[in-house]
Write an enzyme that holds these catalytic residues in place. Structure first.
Site, PDB file in Angstrom:
ATOM      1  N   MET A   1      -2.236   9.957  -7.957  1.00 34.77           N
ATOM      2  CA  MET A   1      -1.605  10.624  -8.876  1.00 34.77           C
ATOM      3  C   MET A   1      -0.366  10.658  -8.597  1.00 34.77           C
ATOM      4  SD  MET A   1      -2.961  13.743  -8.236  1.00 34.77           S
ATOM      5  CE  MET A   1      -3.240  14.005  -7.916  1.00 34.77           C
ATOM      6  N   ASN A   2       0.018  10.229  -8.450  1.00 32.82           N
ATOM      7  CA  ASN A   2       0.847  10.675  -7.943  1.00 32.82           C
ATOM      8  C   ASN A   2       2.019  10.948  -8.564  1.00 32.82           C
ATOM      9  OD1 ASN A   2       0.960  11.029  -6.676  1.00 32.82           O
ATOM     10  ND2 ASN A   2      -0.269  11.163  -6.031  1.00 32.82           N
ATOM     11  N   HIS A 370      -1.221   4.478 -10.272  1.00 33.11           N
ATOM     12  CA  HIS A 370      -1.775   4.545  -8.925  1.00 33.11           C
ATOM     13  C   HIS A 370      -2.481   5.877  -8.708  1.00 33.11           C
ATOM     14  CE1 HIS A 370      -1.513   4.614  -4.380  1.00 33.11           C
ATOM     15  NE2 HIS A 370      -1.943   3.378  -4.594  1.00 33.11           N
ATOM     16  N   CYS A 371      -1.966   6.931  -9.312  1.00 33.02           N
ATOM     17  CA  CYS A 371      -2.528   8.272  -9.138  1.00 33.02           C
ATOM     18  C   CYS A 371      -3.944   8.401  -9.682  1.00 33.02           C
ATOM     19  CB  CYS A 371      -1.661   9.307  -9.844  1.00 33.02           C
ATOM     20  SG  CYS A 371       0.064   9.320  -9.397  1.00 33.02           S
ATOM     21  N   VAL A 372      -4.303   7.600 -10.685  1.00 37.60           N
ATOM     22  CA  VAL A 372      -5.595   7.783 -11.354  1.00 37.60           C
ATOM     23  C   VAL A 372      -6.591   6.687 -10.987  1.00 37.60           C
ATOM     24  CG1 VAL A 372      -4.573   9.066 -13.257  1.00 37.60           C
ATOM     25  CG2 VAL A 372      -4.836   6.573 -13.458  1.00 37.60           C
TER      26      VAL A 372
END
Length: 379
Positions: A1-2, A370-372
């Site tokens: 998640m970020n 990238h978070c998910v």
């Protein structure tokens, strides 16, 4: 998640889903006082978290369905999650965890190329932080580590998400242990060869690891990831729900190679200053083997030129995801910056297709691609 950083407006307060904090904080607050789960004992063998460009067996994702968390933004966020899942599924299998009551909708929106399972319930969509960190031993072995997710320090309800890592490991049929720290996958970057990087603000923080010294925390991180060195950045405390995750600013490309998303020269807020310090620190650092790190710049967008005007928006090109044969990245409406980021990623990954997606609804939650996502490496 970020999740988190570089180039935000100076006037911004709580980023990364700052609007969510009140929805779940009361229910989650008790997590700050809890102890870590009992350890099951480390798996035998030299297990290590590989760098993310290795081949994957599958990508894990999660389906958000809580209006208490997302309010009126939920349908748009679901559409972005579905878009990301469908795009990755063109290159490798995607397994998406959904609550039983919303699995049918997830299947409808994601389509037949995405596998939706209703047996692993979730609170939210941030699989990078809640999912297991998979490790390999180089000899066909695979296991997984849980980072004891506590809702980013008790800021959001997480009773289901706290169990996601262990449940996915069980579903995948791999040994599972809990690390001796509280953290999130987006808080730690690894080069797969012994070197980690992270922000102190996210991990050396009493809302995750109260009373734990930096030295002890470093040892726990290295044990969990199969590493021997941590490169620390100071980060930004208390400005977003993650306390400044590293994966929206700095990423490893290979052992001895990294990139940092740089803000426009006119940006002077805490995140812009943090990004410049990360670049300076990384440029002067060495890997676990003593190799200098070739640190590249990835120019971030101008927040005055992106589509979104949401004060919590995260526009991070660095928060890209590598899957088999592709780089999945965001694009934000600053046409010059979007095209420059595409060109940079194409140069860095010449054997992969660069897919740039409009994820503006997800970005209002302060997270990115990238978070998910969470990769399961092939062995």
């Amino acid at each position: 998640m970020n999740e988190h950083t570089a180039g935000r407006h100076a006037s911004r307060g709580l980023n990364r889903r700052g609007f969510l904090v009140t929805a779940g904080a009361a229910a989650a607050g008790a997590a700050l006082a809890t102890t870590l789960p009992e350890r099951a004992g480390a798996a035998a063998g030299p297990f290590r978290v590989p760098i993310e460009d290795v081949r994957h067996t599958r990508t894990w994702m999660a389906w958000p369905d809580s209006t208490a968390i997302w309010g009126g933004k939920l349908s748009g966020v679901q559409a972005d999650i579905a878009l990301i899942a469908r795009t990755i599924a063109q290159y490798e299998p995607v397994v998406l965890c959904a609550n039983s009551g919303s699995a049918a909708k997830a299947r409808l929106m994601c389509g037949p190329t995405v596998t939706v399972i209703g047996s692993i319930p979730v609170d939210d969509c941030w699989m990078r932080d809640t999912g297991p960190v998979f490790r390999t031993d180089g000899h066909g072995g695979l296991d997984a580590v849980g980072l004891n997710f506590n809702g980013w320090g008790g800021k959001q309800t997480h009773a289901r998400d706290a169990l996601v890592a262990e449940r996915i490991a069980s579903y995948a049929g791999v040994p599972f242990t809990y690390a001796d720290l509280v953290g999130e996958g987006g808080a730690i970057e690894q080069d797969g060869a012994g070197t980690l990087m992270a922000t102190r603000s996210s991990l050396v923080n009493r809302n995750r690891n109260p009373g734990m010294s930096e030295r002890r925390l470093e040892a726990a991180m290295c044990e969990a990831y199969g590493a021997s060195k941590v490169i620390w950045f100071d980060g930004v405390y208390g400005q977003d729900i993650t306390d400044d995750h590293v994966d929206a600013t700095s990423r490893f490309l290979a052992p001895g190679e990294a990139l940092v998303q740089m803000p426009p020269s006119t940006d002077t807020d805490a995140y812009a200053r943090d990004a410049r310090r990360q670049y300076s620190t990384l440029s002067a650092a060495t890997t676990a083997t003593g190799r200098p790190i070739d640190t590249m710049r990835l120019q971030g967008p101008d927040y005055n030129r992106i589509r979104s005007t949401d004060r919590d928006f995260l526009a991070s090109f660095a928060n890209f995801y590598l899957c088999n044969g592709a780089v999945i990245s965001g694009q934000f409406g600053d046409r010059r910056a979007d095209e420059a980021a595409r060109a940079t990623l194409a140069r860095l990954y010449p054997d992969r297709v660069v897919e740039q997606l409009n994820i503006d609804r997800l970005g209002t939650g302060g997270g990115g691609i990238h978070c998910v996502t969470q990769q399961q490496p092939a062995v």
